[in-house]
Design a protein around this motif. Sequence first.
Motif, mmCIF file in Angstrom:
data_model
loop_
_atom_site.group_PDB
_atom_site.id
_atom_site.type_symbol
_atom_site.label_atom_id
_atom_site.label_comp_id
_atom_site.label_asym_id
_atom_site.label_seq_id
_atom_site.Cartn_x
_atom_site.Cartn_y
_atom_site.Cartn_z
ATOM 1 N N GLY A 149 31.526 106.002 39.776
ATOM 2 C CA GLY A 149 30.866 104.574 39.541
ATOM 3 C C GLY A 149 31.368 103.490 40.439
ATOM 4 O O GLY A 149 32.630 103.513 40.882
ATOM 5 N N PRO A 150 30.539 102.530 41.039
ATOM 6 C CA PRO A 150 30.950 101.473 41.839
ATOM 7 C C PRO A 150 31.988 100.687 41.212
ATOM 8 O O PRO A 150 32.280 100.652 40.020
ATOM 9 C CB PRO A 150 29.710 100.758 42.033
ATOM 10 C CG PRO A 150 28.892 101.061 40.834
ATOM 11 C CD PRO A 150 29.070 102.422 40.561
ATOM 12 N N PRO A 151 32.910 100.179 41.851
ATOM 13 C CA PRO A 151 33.865 99.106 41.304
ATOM 14 C C PRO A 151 33.185 97.716 40.760
ATOM 15 O O PRO A 151 32.340 97.305 41.051
ATOM 16 C CB PRO A 151 34.992 98.702 42.568
ATOM 17 C CG PRO A 151 34.181 98.728 43.702
ATOM 18 C CD PRO A 151 32.993 99.905 43.334
ATOM 19 N N ARG A 152 34.043 97.445 39.719
ATOM 20 C CA ARG A 152 33.353 96.237 39.199
ATOM 21 C C ARG A 152 33.434 95.076 40.092
ATOM 22 O O ARG A 152 34.607 94.706 40.475
ATOM 23 C CB ARG A 152 34.244 95.835 37.547
ATOM 24 C CG ARG A 152 34.075 96.873 36.469
ATOM 25 C CD ARG A 152 34.659 96.332 35.382
ATOM 26 N NE ARG A 152 34.399 95.035 34.836
ATOM 27 C CZ ARG A 152 33.851 95.063 33.691
ATOM 28 N NH1 ARG A 152 33.710 95.740 32.809
ATOM 29 N NH2 ARG A 152 33.599 93.703 33.516
ATOM 30 N N ARG A 153 32.540 94.206 39.833
ATOM 31 C CA ARG A 153 32.455 92.968 40.593
ATOM 32 C C ARG A 153 32.389 91.831 40.109
ATOM 33 O O ARG A 153 32.605 90.406 40.601
ATOM 34 C CB ARG A 153 31.432 92.985 41.763
ATOM 35 C CG ARG A 153 31.590 94.225 42.628
ATOM 36 C CD ARG A 153 30.638 94.264 43.761
ATOM 37 N NE ARG A 153 30.944 95.568 44.360
ATOM 38 C CZ ARG A 153 30.570 95.821 45.759
ATOM 39 N NH1 ARG A 153 29.737 94.980 46.260
ATOM 40 N NH2 ARG A 153 30.645 96.881 46.241
ATOM 41 N N PHE A 154 32.003 91.578 38.434
ATOM 42 C CA PHE A 154 32.012 90.718 37.691
ATOM 43 C C PHE A 154 32.487 91.031 36.318
ATOM 44 O O PHE A 154 32.523 92.167 36.087
ATOM 45 C CB PHE A 154 30.423 90.451 37.674
ATOM 46 C CG PHE A 154 29.484 90.066 38.974
ATOM 47 C CD1 PHE A 154 29.672 88.633 39.212
ATOM 48 C CD2 PHE A 154 29.165 90.909 39.676
ATOM 49 C CE1 PHE A 154 29.101 88.167 40.423
ATOM 50 C CE2 PHE A 154 28.452 90.440 40.765
ATOM 51 C CZ PHE A 154 28.267 89.126 40.908
ATOM 52 N N ASN A 155 32.768 89.774 35.705
ATOM 53 C CA ASN A 155 33.369 90.037 34.294
ATOM 54 C C ASN A 155 32.355 89.195 33.501
ATOM 55 O O ASN A 155 31.615 88.110 34.068
ATOM 56 C CB ASN A 155 34.742 89.426 34.189
ATOM 57 C CG ASN A 155 35.759 90.430 34.532
ATOM 58 O OD1 ASN A 155 35.713 91.577 34.421
ATOM 59 N ND2 ASN A 155 36.730 90.028 35.067
ATOM 60 N N ARG A 156 32.133 89.437 32.381
ATOM 61 C CA ARG A 156 31.159 88.793 31.399
ATOM 62 C C ARG A 156 32.048 87.783 30.761
ATOM 63 O O ARG A 156 32.998 87.919 30.261
ATOM 64 C CB ARG A 156 30.395 89.538 30.582
ATOM 65 C CG ARG A 156 29.394 88.949 29.636
ATOM 66 C CD ARG A 156 28.967 89.915 28.749
ATOM 67 N NE ARG A 156 27.659 89.450 28.131
ATOM 68 C CZ ARG A 156 27.271 89.966 26.906
ATOM 69 N NH1 ARG A 156 27.796 91.001 26.414
ATOM 70 N NH2 ARG A 156 26.269 89.320 26.515
ATOM 71 N N LEU A 157 31.150 86.507 30.734
ATOM 72 C CA LEU A 157 31.774 85.314 30.020
ATOM 73 C C LEU A 157 30.898 84.860 29.194
ATOM 74 O O LEU A 157 29.980 84.584 29.529
ATOM 75 C CB LEU A 157 32.560 84.440 31.303
ATOM 76 C CG LEU A 157 32.890 83.035 30.780
ATOM 77 C CD1 LEU A 157 34.329 83.149 29.940
ATOM 78 C CD2 LEU A 157 33.294 82.115 31.740
#
Length: 110
Positions: free
Chosen positions: A86-94
């Motif tokens: 999978g692609p690397p994470r670019r966002f975190n959920r807040l």
Amino acid sequence: MNMNNDYNHIYELCKSHMHSYVLAEMVDGTKVDGIVTGLDNEYVYIAVPIGNGEPTHNHHHHDMNRQFGYGFGYGYPGYGYPGYGGPPRRFNRLVLPLVALTALSVLPWY
């Protein structure tokens, strides 16, 4: 303005800026920038960009692949993405409570 009007104003701001890149200001002075991804009666959900120096949640998968010689995806070094393909994470959920927001303003995405 009373508390109910403030809440309705912030709710409508979040609703009108759904999927926009915004700057959210909190009651305590904290500022957060990100993309509004969701909204319900109590919370606004924001995707916050991960900076270059911040670790991602899947970094341990990359380390495990390197340790066992699997390389980057599909067992071939240099191909695919780190981790399990999978692609690397670019966002975190807040998740922010609506009652804690004082302002929301749209930012340019470029």
